[in-house]
Design an enzyme around this catalytic site. Structure first.
Site, PDB file in Angstrom:
ATOM      1  N   ARG A  28       0.822  -1.209   0.000  1.00 30.80           N
ATOM      2  CA  ARG A  28       0.000   0.000   0.000  1.00 30.80           C
ATOM      3  C   ARG A  28       0.857   1.261   0.000  1.00 30.80           C
ATOM      4  O   ARG A  28       0.474   2.281   0.588  1.00 30.80           O
ATOM      5  CB  ARG A  28      -0.966   0.033   1.200  1.00 30.80           C
ATOM      6  N   ARG A  32      -3.308   6.405   1.190  1.00 34.25           N
ATOM      7  CA  ARG A  32      -3.915   7.510   1.913  1.00 34.25           C
ATOM      8  C   ARG A  32      -2.995   8.226   2.891  1.00 34.25           C
ATOM      9  O   ARG A  32      -3.356   9.278   3.405  1.00 34.25           O
ATOM     10  CB  ARG A  32      -5.155   7.000   2.666  1.00 34.25           C
ATOM     11  N   ARG A  41      -6.960  11.961  -5.356  1.00 31.74           N
ATOM     12  CA  ARG A  41      -8.266  11.335  -5.122  1.00 31.74           C
ATOM     13  C   ARG A  41      -9.383  12.378  -5.188  1.00 31.74           C
ATOM     14  O   ARG A  41     -10.476  12.090  -5.685  1.00 31.74           O
ATOM     15  CB  ARG A  41      -8.273  10.624  -3.775  1.00 31.74           C
ATOM     16  N   ASP A  79      -7.120  -2.744  -6.676  1.00 33.49           N
ATOM     17  CA  ASP A  79      -7.712  -3.370  -5.502  1.00 33.49           C
ATOM     18  C   ASP A  79      -7.827  -4.866  -5.763  1.00 33.49           C
ATOM     19  O   ASP A  79      -7.989  -5.287  -6.917  1.00 33.49           O
ATOM     20  CB  ASP A  79      -9.093  -2.779  -5.212  1.00 33.49           C
ATOM     21  N   TYR A 155     -14.508 -12.257   0.894  1.00 30.37           N
ATOM     22  CA  TYR A 155     -15.278 -11.051   0.597  1.00 30.37           C
ATOM     23  C   TYR A 155     -16.556 -11.380  -0.174  1.00 30.37           C
ATOM     24  O   TYR A 155     -17.607 -10.765   0.043  1.00 30.37           O
ATOM     25  CB  TYR A 155     -14.430 -10.072  -0.216  1.00 30.37           C
TER      26      TYR A 155
END
Length: 362
Positions: A28, A32, A41, A79, A155
């Site tokens: 990652r 963020r 973003r 993702d 998921y």
């Protein structure tokens, strides 16, 4: 024609070859915690999928950490849930929430309706891979990735993230036939997905078995590792005359290190619960190892961050052979970097690691 690769340290380490320093990249790493990511973003409508499905934006955020830090590899910005989304499960990301599927797979009819998606539905991913590879201009290699068949199934059945994996484990134990059907479709899809990324320009690929560690011994082998092994066996291992390394990372998988090391991958990723030196002694020269700093270390002061990173290098130890012909370590975190990480602490980590790893090589 691809640009000539200028820094192949990561690829060499994956293949247990001599390197001038221990390569470093972070799971990652484009994300963020970086203010420049947040700005991009916003341009994408403050939408994660708005970033991931827009080739110029995905290219931009993939390169952002490399402009800030001297990292040794880039990883595709995407993702792990793009594959089940392409199956028609309806992926969405609510504001401040994790991923959700509009159509979870919880009964026999839903399972029977699953199929390997048309890879054209994922064209935005492959176009991003090609765009990023060109934009890198050979600075460092590009890693492609996917979730493992089991992690995707978690998921798909839960409909999103989970604290207890109650729904997916209930299916696993009560209807193992349905679970195997999901996993079989997922394995075929992941194999095709990663091979298409390789064709598009990925120079290494990684399988994230993020939830393999929630399984019991025995169940892990049957429902996670066996399907990861199928994926690895089906991957292209050479492209344009170059070896394509494969990394497998099972969070919480230290108990099964020897079995994971035998799955056919070139590199085994480790989380922070594993002693790196002991892991190296167990696997020998069978595979390279990736990891394994606790991501929360990055909240400590920079001097502590540097100290703990150096401790990971010292735990792995010096190159195995006197001529330095086998190193076999890629430095990484034991899981993804937190969105709250101070960017300057990453600077301290990377600088300390490059300096100390060169010292270890004498």
């Amino acid at each position: 024609m691809w640009p000539t690769l200028q820094n192949d340290t990561f690829l060499r380490a994956c293949l247990r070859q001599s390197t001038t320093h221990t390569p470093i990249w972070l799971m990652r790493q484009a994300g963020r915690y970086l203010p420049e990511y947040k700005a991009t973003r916003v341009k994408a409508g403050n939408s994660f999928m708005g970033l991931a499905t827009n080739v110029p934006y995905a290219t931009e955020v993939t390169l952002q950490p490399l402009d800030r830090y001297p990292l040794d590899a880039a990883i595709l910005f995407s993702d792990i849930l793009t594959v089940p989304d392409a199956m028609g499960l309806g992926l969405s990301f609510g504001a401040g929430e994790g991923p959700k599927f509009a159509h979870p797979v919880r009964d026999e009819a839903a399972v029977a309706g699953l199929a390997v998606p048309d890879m054209d539905k994922l064209r935005y991913v492959f176009d991003a891979v090609t765009s990023i590879r060109h934009a890198l201009k050979g600075r460092v290699p590009l890693i492609g990735f996917s979730g493992s068949p089991w992690t995707l199934a978690c998921y798909m059945v839960e409909g999103g993230g989970s604290d207890d994996y109650r729904l997916v484990k209930t299916m696993l134990y009560s209807r193992p036939d349905l679970m195997h059907r999901i996993l079989d479709v997922n394995a075929q899809a992941v194999t095709a997905y990663l091979n298409t990324q390789i064709d598009a320009g990925a120079q290494a690929v990684m399988v994230f078995d993020s939830w393999g560690g929630v399984l019991a011994d025995g169940a892990f082998q049957r429902f996670s590792l066996d399907y990861t092994r199928r994926v690895v066996a089906g991957l292209k291992r050479e492209k344009d005359g170059q070896r394509i390394p494969v990394i497998v990372f099972t969070k919480g998988g230290g108990l099964w290190l020897d079995e994971i090391a035998a799955c056919g991958a070139d590199v085994v990723g480790l989380d922070w619960t594993v002693n790196l030196g002991a892991a190296r002694a167990r696997v020998g020269s069978r595979v390279a190892l990736q990891g394994n700093l606790d991501p929360t270390v990055l909240f400590a002061p920079p001097e502590a961050v540097a100290r703990e990173g150096i401790a990971v290098l010292d735990s792995f130890g010096r190159p195995q052979r006197a001529d330095g012909s086998w190193d076999g370590h890629i430095f990484n975190l034991g899981h993804g970097i937190s969105q709250f990480t101070p960017p300057e602490h990453v600077t301290a980590l990377v600088e300390a690691l490059h300096r100390h790893s060169r010292t270890l090589r004498g």
